[in-house]
Scaffold this active site. Structure first.
Site, mmCIF file in Angstrom:
data_model
loop_
_atom_site.group_PDB
_atom_site.id
_atom_site.type_symbol
_atom_site.label_atom_id
_atom_site.label_comp_id
_atom_site.label_asym_id
_atom_site.label_seq_id
_atom_site.Cartn_x
_atom_site.Cartn_y
_atom_site.Cartn_z
ATOM 1 C CG HIS A 126 -0.416 0.020 2.526
ATOM 2 N ND1 HIS A 126 -0.338 0.925 3.305
ATOM 3 C CD2 HIS A 126 -0.100 -1.275 3.424
ATOM 4 C CE1 HIS A 126 0.390 0.662 4.711
ATOM 5 N NE2 HIS A 126 0.455 -0.655 4.537
ATOM 6 C CG ASP A 128 -2.459 3.957 2.686
ATOM 7 O OD1 ASP A 128 -2.215 3.065 2.359
ATOM 8 O OD2 ASP A 128 -3.545 4.241 3.663
ATOM 9 C CG ASP A 158 2.357 -0.264 8.153
ATOM 10 O OD1 ASP A 158 1.802 -0.729 6.918
ATOM 11 O OD2 ASP A 158 1.650 0.288 9.084
ATOM 12 C CD GLU A 192 -3.372 -1.707 5.285
ATOM 13 O OE1 GLU A 192 -3.520 -2.523 6.122
ATOM 14 O OE2 GLU A 192 -2.756 -0.536 5.564
ATOM 15 C CD GLU A 193 -1.620 1.970 7.391
ATOM 16 O OE1 GLU A 193 -2.534 1.726 8.355
ATOM 17 O OE2 GLU A 193 -0.328 1.609 7.363
ATOM 18 C CG ASP A 220 -1.064 -7.336 1.551
ATOM 19 O OD1 ASP A 220 0.019 -6.369 1.077
ATOM 20 O OD2 ASP A 220 -2.294 -6.967 1.908
HETATM 21 C C1 LIG Z 1 4.605 -13.912 17.828
HETATM 22 C C2 LIG Z 1 4.441 -12.400 17.931
HETATM 23 C C3 LIG Z 1 4.092 -11.768 16.719
HETATM 24 C C4 LIG Z 1 4.618 -10.465 16.659
HETATM 25 C C5 LIG Z 1 4.317 -9.874 15.432
HETATM 26 C C6 LIG Z 1 5.201 -8.469 14.982
HETATM 27 C C7 LIG Z 1 4.688 -8.208 13.691
HETATM 28 C C8 LIG Z 1 3.987 -6.653 14.005
HETATM 29 C C9 LIG Z 1 2.814 -6.602 12.869
HETATM 30 C C10 LIG Z 1 2.341 -5.178 13.300
HETATM 31 C C11 LIG Z 1 0.734 -4.998 12.366
HETATM 32 C C12 LIG Z 1 0.899 -4.077 11.279
HETATM 33 C C13 LIG Z 1 -0.310 -3.689 10.630
HETATM 34 C C14 LIG Z 1 0.217 -3.141 9.512
HETATM 35 C C15 LIG Z 1 -0.877 -2.873 8.819
HETATM 36 C C16 LIG Z 1 -2.206 -1.991 9.530
HETATM 37 O O1 LIG Z 1 -1.972 -1.191 10.170
HETATM 38 N N1 LIG Z 1 -3.386 -2.100 8.971
HETATM 39 C C17 LIG Z 1 -4.637 -1.561 9.726
HETATM 40 C C18 LIG Z 1 -5.913 -1.887 8.642
HETATM 41 C C19 LIG Z 1 -7.203 -1.201 9.228
HETATM 42 C C20 LIG Z 1 -7.371 -0.016 9.300
HETATM 43 C C21 LIG Z 1 -8.687 0.554 9.609
HETATM 44 C C22 LIG Z 1 -9.410 -0.244 10.495
HETATM 45 C C23 LIG Z 1 -9.135 -1.677 10.673
HETATM 46 C C24 LIG Z 1 -7.689 -1.918 10.042
HETATM 47 C C25 LIG Z 1 -4.769 -2.136 10.886
HETATM 48 O O2 LIG Z 1 -4.555 -3.143 11.057
HETATM 49 O O3 LIG Z 1 -4.880 -1.137 12.037
#
Ligand SMILES: CCCCCCCCCCCCCCCC(=O)N[C@@H](Cc1ccccc1)C(=O)O
Length: 569
Positions: A126, A128, A158, A192-193, A220
């Site tokens: 994405h 944004d 991100d 996406e955000e 993705d």
């Molecule tokens: C076992 C340990 C696991 C550790 C995991 C570490 C990885 C971290 C990943 C963090 C998540 C990043 C998500 C990025 C994408 C993102 O922010 N998406 C948004 C999408 C969204 C927007 C509006 C409403 C609902 C959803 C979100 O999830 O908030």
């Protein structure tokens, strides 16, 4: 029952449990293909030149912020579009690549492969980013300055490293004359955000309107290369998100009565709401460990753990409660075992001496796949237990089911092997994506949906997502580019390569070769695992003689006199 009989029964039960525990401990071994490591000295290694670094920094300096649905920095999205156009001239002029601008800002690239019988795949990312509170950052969030080999910027992980990484890899490949067999699509959504309804959803509709029914797999953004996140494992663990938590945003509303603060009621709207919110925070939802993709993850990773932890992780049916307690102690591991709750907004009151006429709070749940939206709503209602608090659904999405991650699942294995080519000391495992992605808009095209970001993370880095000081190291960005290079090259194969039993013998030799004495013509590849598998009588005779020669030729001390046949003398 006599005491003796009781003892015998107990001993029998304990022995049976011990046998089950040990069998599971020593039989849960994941697939391990022998992959060829990507080395910086390789002729096809894409080095992070100044030019590559500069265009990444420039992409990060463009603040393509999404604020809320339909509200995003439109000018900046256009600016980023022209930056991509200028930065990747080969991609944007190649006859193999078609670019469509979707819904004004999103980008859909179609890369045509020569073999139309191969199902295309889809890479997504994405354009944004979320807003940033500049004053709290060490370095300004949209300057993309470098400090201690890290590039600091909103979007660094991100997910502009994905946008730029994919295009760098494609630019490199096309400039070297790469002509894919398998077609593929690259979809860059622009919102996406804020759930991707304008961008990714429109890309998906465009693909549908073109008649696309199926993609082989979708990759993705998602989980990452994690160091020190999983208790008991020292080496890096690359988690590939095979499922995704759902979300439920609830609005809590309390109607109060405005009035003079000198004559307060017993409770104000703010006080009532504060108590409700406090109860919600004090009563986390129960652990769902063992009922979602985290079970597969831990069973996969068990073999990397010291014996005691390995026994525990291989037998969650028995030791689940201990693991749940342990995982509850830290936010990243807590997030994978239960539905989590965040109170994200709280508003009420207009003036210091006026009683608030109402108060509002928002609760954002990320839902474990084993639970339904209704269950969570009912739970919250019961915990709050106050009719003065009105609860309504602001937004929701059910969790995404687990994509296949077996030995023969093409997409999963391509991603897993590409990861291991770059992060050679990492172990890969299926996991559950704890945030949400644009993948929800593409679910009709495939059940093979994977979420992985080529980002190396250490404990504490998780706070940089949507937080302050988001950053990526220069080395990690170079790895990201080369990861996508390998994805594109590996996915261009017809079949899953290396998918043989050889992996079980890898400890004996590095001289592993794979060859079938089979004569093939174009089209015959479909007979593998397909219909009408066959061999000619002549070919079978050749196969027998081939093995005769393998045995006789190999029966030598060293590589001399291979040609024993008189007609070759
Ligand atoms: C076992 C340990 C696991 C550790 C995991 C570490 C990885 C971290 C990943 C963090 C998540 C990043 C998500 C990025 C994408 C993102 O922010 N998406 C948004 C999408 C969204 C927007 C509006 C409403 C609902 C959803 C979100 O999830 O908030």
């Amino acid at each position: 029952m006599s005491c003796k009989q009781l003892c015998i029964t107990l001993v029998a039960i304990c022995s049976a449990l011990l046998v089950i525990v040990l069998v599971r401990t020593f039989t849960l071994v994941p697939r391990k293909d022998v992959v060829i490591a990507c080395k910086t000295a390789d002729s096809d290694f894409i080095k992070l030149t100044d030019q590559i670094l500069k265009r990444f920094q420039k992409a990060l300096q463009i603040d393509t912020i999404s604020f809320k649905r339909g509200e995003y920095n439109r000018d900046q999205l256009l600016l980023l579009g022209s930056h991509l156009q200028k930065s990747f001239p080969v991609v944007h002029s190649s006859p193999l690549v078609k670019l469509d601008i979707i819904a004004n800002y999103s980008r859909l690239y179609t890369i045509s492969g020569s073999n139309t019988s191969l199902t295309p795949y889809l890479l997504t990312a994405h354009l944004d980013v979320v807003p940033a509170i500049a004053e709290e950052w060490e370095l300004p969030p949209f300057d993309a300055q470098i400090k201690d080999e890290f590039i600091y910027a909103r979007g660094a992980i991100d997910f502009k490293q994905g946008i730029m990484g994919i295009l760098e890899a494609l630019e490199y490949l096309l400039s070297k004359g790469f002509k894919p067999n398998r077609s593929f699509y690259i979809g860059f959504g622009h919102d996406e955000e804020v759930t991707g309804v304008d961008g990714a959803r429109a890309i998906s509709q465009e693909l549908q309107s073109r008649g696309l029914k199926q993609v082989e797999f979708l990759l993705d953004e998602g989980l990452a290369v994690l160091n020190g996140f999983i208790p008991g494992i020292k080496k890096p663990v690359a988690l590939i998100g095979i499922g995704e938590k759902g979300f439920l945003t609830l609005k809590l509303y309390v109607k109060g009565e405005a009035g003079h603060s000198s004559m307060p009621l017993k409770e104000t709207a703010i006080g009532i709401l504060a108590k409700a919110v406090s109860k919600i925070e004090d009563n986390p939802l129960p652990s769902m460990l063992g009922y979602g993709p985290e079970k597969e993850m831990l069973e996969h990773l068990a073999h990397e753990m010291p014996l005691a932890a390995r026994i525990v992780m291989s037998n969650l049916w028995l030791f689940g409660p201990i693991v749940s307690w342990f995982f509850s102690q830290k936010p990243p591991t807590n997030a994978i075992i239960r539905t989590v709750t965040s109170v994200t907004m709280f508003n009420g009151g207009v003036k210091t001496n006026v009683l608030p006429s109402d108060a509002t709070a928002y609760i954002n749940h990320r839902i474990h796949p084993a639970q339904s939206l209704q269950e969570i709503m009912d739970y919250d209602r019961a915990v709050i237990n106050d009719d003065r608090v009105q609860i309504s659904v602001e937004d929701s999405m059910v969790a995404a089911a687990g994509s296949p991650s077996g030995e023969n699942d093409f997409g999963y294995q391509i991603i897993s092997n590409s990861i291991r080519q770059i992060w050679t000391n990492a172990t890969t495992a299926p996991g559950m994506m704890i945030g949400n992605t644009d993948t929800k808009h593409y679910k009709d095209f495939t059940k093979n949906i994977y979420r992985f970001s080529p980002t190396v993370m250490f404990p504490g880095d998780e706070k940089r997502f949507h937080g302050v000081n988001e950053r990526i190291s220069k080395n990690n960005y170079e790895q990201a580019i080369n990861f996508y290079y390998h994805i594109i090259v590996n996915a261009d194969k017809r079949l899953l390569m290396g998918n043989t039993d050889t992996r079980h013998y890898a400890m004996f030799t590095k001289n592993i070769y794979r060859f079938c004495p089979t004569v093939m013509f174009l089209g015959d590849e479909k007979r593998f695992h397909g219909i009408n598998e066959r061999i000619s009588k002549k070919n079978y005779e050749q196969a027998i003689n081939f093995y005769y020669h393998v045995i006789t030729n190999a029966d030598q001390r060293s590589l001399i006199n291979i040609h024993q046949h008189s007609d070759e003398l």
